[in-house]
Design a protein around this motif. Sequence first.
Motif, PDB file in Angstrom:
ATOM      1  N   SER A 263     -36.827  57.478  21.040  1.00 12.17           N
ATOM      2  CA  SER A 263     -37.128  56.265  21.789  1.00 12.17           C
ATOM      3  C   SER A 263     -37.757  56.565  23.145  1.00 12.17           C
ATOM      4  O   SER A 263     -38.550  55.783  23.636  1.00 12.17           O
ATOM      5  CB  SER A 263     -35.869  55.430  21.954  1.00 12.17           C
ATOM      6  OG  SER A 263     -34.880  56.173  22.613  1.00 12.17           O
TER       7      SER A 263
ATOM      8  N   LEU B 211     -43.934  52.064  16.607  1.00 13.23           N
ATOM      9  CA  LEU B 211     -42.641  51.375  16.671  1.00 13.23           C
ATOM     10  C   LEU B 211     -42.149  51.049  15.263  1.00 13.23           C
ATOM     11  O   LEU B 211     -40.994  51.301  14.909  1.00 13.23           O
ATOM     12  CB  LEU B 211     -42.767  50.088  17.500  1.00 13.23           C
ATOM     13  CG  LEU B 211     -41.490  49.269  17.609  1.00 13.23           C
ATOM     14  CD1 LEU B 211     -40.448  50.031  18.413  1.00 13.23           C
ATOM     15  CD2 LEU B 211     -41.736  47.913  18.255  1.00 13.23           C
TER      16      LEU B 211
ATOM     17  N   VAL C 162     -33.538  53.709  18.424  1.00 13.65           N
ATOM     18  CA  VAL C 162     -34.619  54.092  17.532  1.00 13.65           C
ATOM     19  C   VAL C 162     -34.904  55.579  17.713  1.00 13.65           C
ATOM     20  O   VAL C 162     -34.707  56.120  18.790  1.00 13.65           O
ATOM     21  CB  VAL C 162     -35.861  53.253  17.871  1.00 13.65           C
ATOM     22  CG1 VAL C 162     -37.123  53.896  17.369  1.00 13.65           C
ATOM     23  CG2 VAL C 162     -35.709  51.858  17.302  1.00 13.65           C
TER      24      VAL C 162
ATOM     25  N   LEU D 201     -41.427  56.897  22.766  1.00 16.71           N
ATOM     26  CA  LEU D 201     -41.931  55.640  22.214  1.00 16.71           C
ATOM     27  C   LEU D 201     -42.071  54.584  23.317  1.00 16.71           C
ATOM     28  O   LEU D 201     -43.062  53.849  23.364  1.00 16.71           O
ATOM     29  CB  LEU D 201     -40.970  55.152  21.126  1.00 16.71           C
ATOM     30  CG  LEU D 201     -41.510  54.113  20.160  1.00 16.71           C
ATOM     31  CD1 LEU D 201     -42.808  54.596  19.542  1.00 16.71           C
ATOM     32  CD2 LEU D 201     -40.498  53.826  19.078  1.00 16.71           C
TER      33      LEU D 201
ATOM     34  N   THR E  13     -36.874  49.579  21.663  1.00 15.98           N
ATOM     35  CA  THR E  13     -36.665  50.930  21.144  1.00 15.98           C
ATOM     36  C   THR E  13     -35.194  51.321  21.132  1.00 15.98           C
ATOM     37  O   THR E  13     -34.878  52.485  20.908  1.00 15.98           O
ATOM     38  CB  THR E  13     -37.438  51.952  21.990  1.00 15.98           C
ATOM     39  OG1 THR E  13     -37.081  51.767  23.354  1.00 15.98           O
ATOM     40  CG2 THR E  13     -38.913  51.785  21.843  1.00 15.98           C
TER      41      THR E  13
END
Lengths: 206, 246, 59, 222
Positions: free
Chosen positions: D159, B145, D156, D162, D153
């Motif tokens: 994402s 992240l 991002v 993720l 997320t």
Amino acid sequence: MLEVRDLACQRGEQPLFNGVSFDVSAGELLWVEGRNGSGKTSLLRILCGLSPAEAGTVRWRGESIHDAREALLHDTLFLAHANGLKDDLTVAENLRFDARLAGLHASAERIEAALRACGLRERRDLAVRYLSQGQRRRAALARLWMAESRKLWILDEPFAALDAESVDRLAAHLGAHLDAGGLAVLTTHQEVPLPAGRTRRLRLAH
Amino acid sequence: MALNWFKYSSPQTFYPLAGRLIPVFAVLAAVLGAVGLYIGFFVAPTDFQQGEAYRIIFIHVPAAWMSMFIYLVMAAWAALGLILNTRLSSMMATALAPTGAVMTFLALWTGSLWGKPMWGTWWAWDARMTSELILLFLYIGFMALQASIDDPRRADKAGAILALVGAVNVPIIYFSVKWWNTLHQGASISVGRSPSMASTMLLGMLVMALAYWMYSIAATLMRVRSIILERERNAQWVRDLAGAPA
Amino acid sequence: MSWGSLDEFLAMGGYATYVWGSYIVSAVVLAMEVVLLKRRHRTLRAGAGRSSQQTDNLA
Amino acid sequence: MWDAFVAVFARDVLQAWRRRADWLTSIFFFVIVVSLFPLGVGPEPALLRTMAPGVVWVAALLAAMLSLPRVFGSDFADGTLEQLVLTPHPLTVLVLAKMLAHWLLSGVPLALIAPVLGLQFGLEGGPVGVLFAALLLGTPCLSLIGGVGAALTLGVRGSGVLIALLVLPLYVPVLIFGAGAVEATVAGTGAAGHLSLLAAGLLIAIVLAPWAIAAALRIALE
């Protein structure tokens, strides 16, 4: 009513502006100017408490907006670059949900009146996805016709994509808002007929 | 202690301080490690059940302890960074994660090598091993992240929230895995908790745990120094470092 | 505890693979972490004057 | 505040109704994944019966995750998220409304379909009922925990993957207690313990997750 002192902002590691100070009192409009990337949008987002400032203070009705966030939000209407409309909902549905969320009084008549003021009455039951850019902007701006209770309007490029008639209509509405003791902070690249005598300019430069 | 903590919470003053602290912790880690290994290999007796294979616990248990401990410390630093908005705290959290992941990996690796002769299988869905595996996923998630967010300030805050959510979850995960494990009557051998355990074994394990602890501090401080340099590379004091001896 | 000979020590009572496999991998991994950290720091120090240094994030 | 809660909920449901294909996709995904397992491991009834709870639950985790990027993603893209954050109401309450809508659209359908799939796997009436109850209690947890990942997320790089990385490890307790409830019924030991633990987990999630989601959303909008 809106006091800004020594505001500084940076994006990533690039400083955008610093030492920005100004006051806006009731019945005044602040026109924020500057080139692309000079931090106009960032400034507006700081004013309504979305982004933190690197340094400096913003006070609304004498109180720091960090201490009195709720009071600020009760008084503020923010119109961002993005229209904040759901593509799959109709214009009228968008307005209705939006008004209920914002805690604005939203009877059917008022929504109707707002749509008429923006020239969208015939398109009220059309999904937003079928509207043109300019019509979408107008649908987003229709909020302003239901927002008398909001004293502070913060508008990011409200005139973008509007035709001449809509520009005049919005400018006139802004004038009425100031007459009623409201405040406005806006950015625009266009030459628009902003209410004379009550408009102040702030130029953001590197 | 009348230390002025706020003075050291600025990256600029912490950078040289960390530089002075690293050798201290590195030496402590080396000395404790040497003593621990000596106890582990030359003082502690052979376990009559597990033979010499049990000597793995001198590095397995410390790694497992550190892996969990570091996660909590990381969450604490992250929370501090989120609440007080101190950059250094968030940098500490970021710096701790890879060392924590390394510890988790080592705990899994040594656990597997220790499990093979004990259980006859490289991997058993034992409560502790399974929890360690999930902990490794949590560390990887935290690092992934932070790595995928470009703005360091946003990365700090997002990571902090994830670390806090993870910290709330870790005990729940551990409890649930344990519950699941007892229901399925899986293999479970208590590591280093048998009553027969000689006190020298326990001593060796504790000394090694201290060594791992000191190592983790030293490694984290080294990493935080690099992070400070990366984040502050435009600051004047970092530019002044150029050319100066490291 | 005393080991009779070096061979006996290395044999670890027949568990050499497991015991030494654990110790060697642990030592290598920890040493690698330190080496990578030192190198990362050194590159950063060398490039401290110049900005926008590309570095390995995980090391 | 209640009015705003209802408005957020109603808007999400209406929006999803207009885009029902999106939501149906993740439900069909769930059905397909579950149906693939017998083809992979063979139709042996005893084996299928022991596998059923785990298979249904893992498929439910994956299906719930598929719909996560949409929860805040479209709001983030079209600017409604900013409007949501700038209302004078507590963001946690509005977030709760969004998660309730997400659960209604992604969790409840799974719980409704699961009994049919359970029958396919040779589960009897009792375990099927427990499967339904467990999914009904567990899927809101999935929505709430998943919401944290979705909010973290937002905007991002990569994402979608993720989210899976962040959220799946946190789903472990729900999986264990959810599947465990059904297994316990099959084994005849009763599912009350598992179900009450699921309920406890749900309470914790309701208290803590909206706070984390709200904080993550504010960060994403900075």
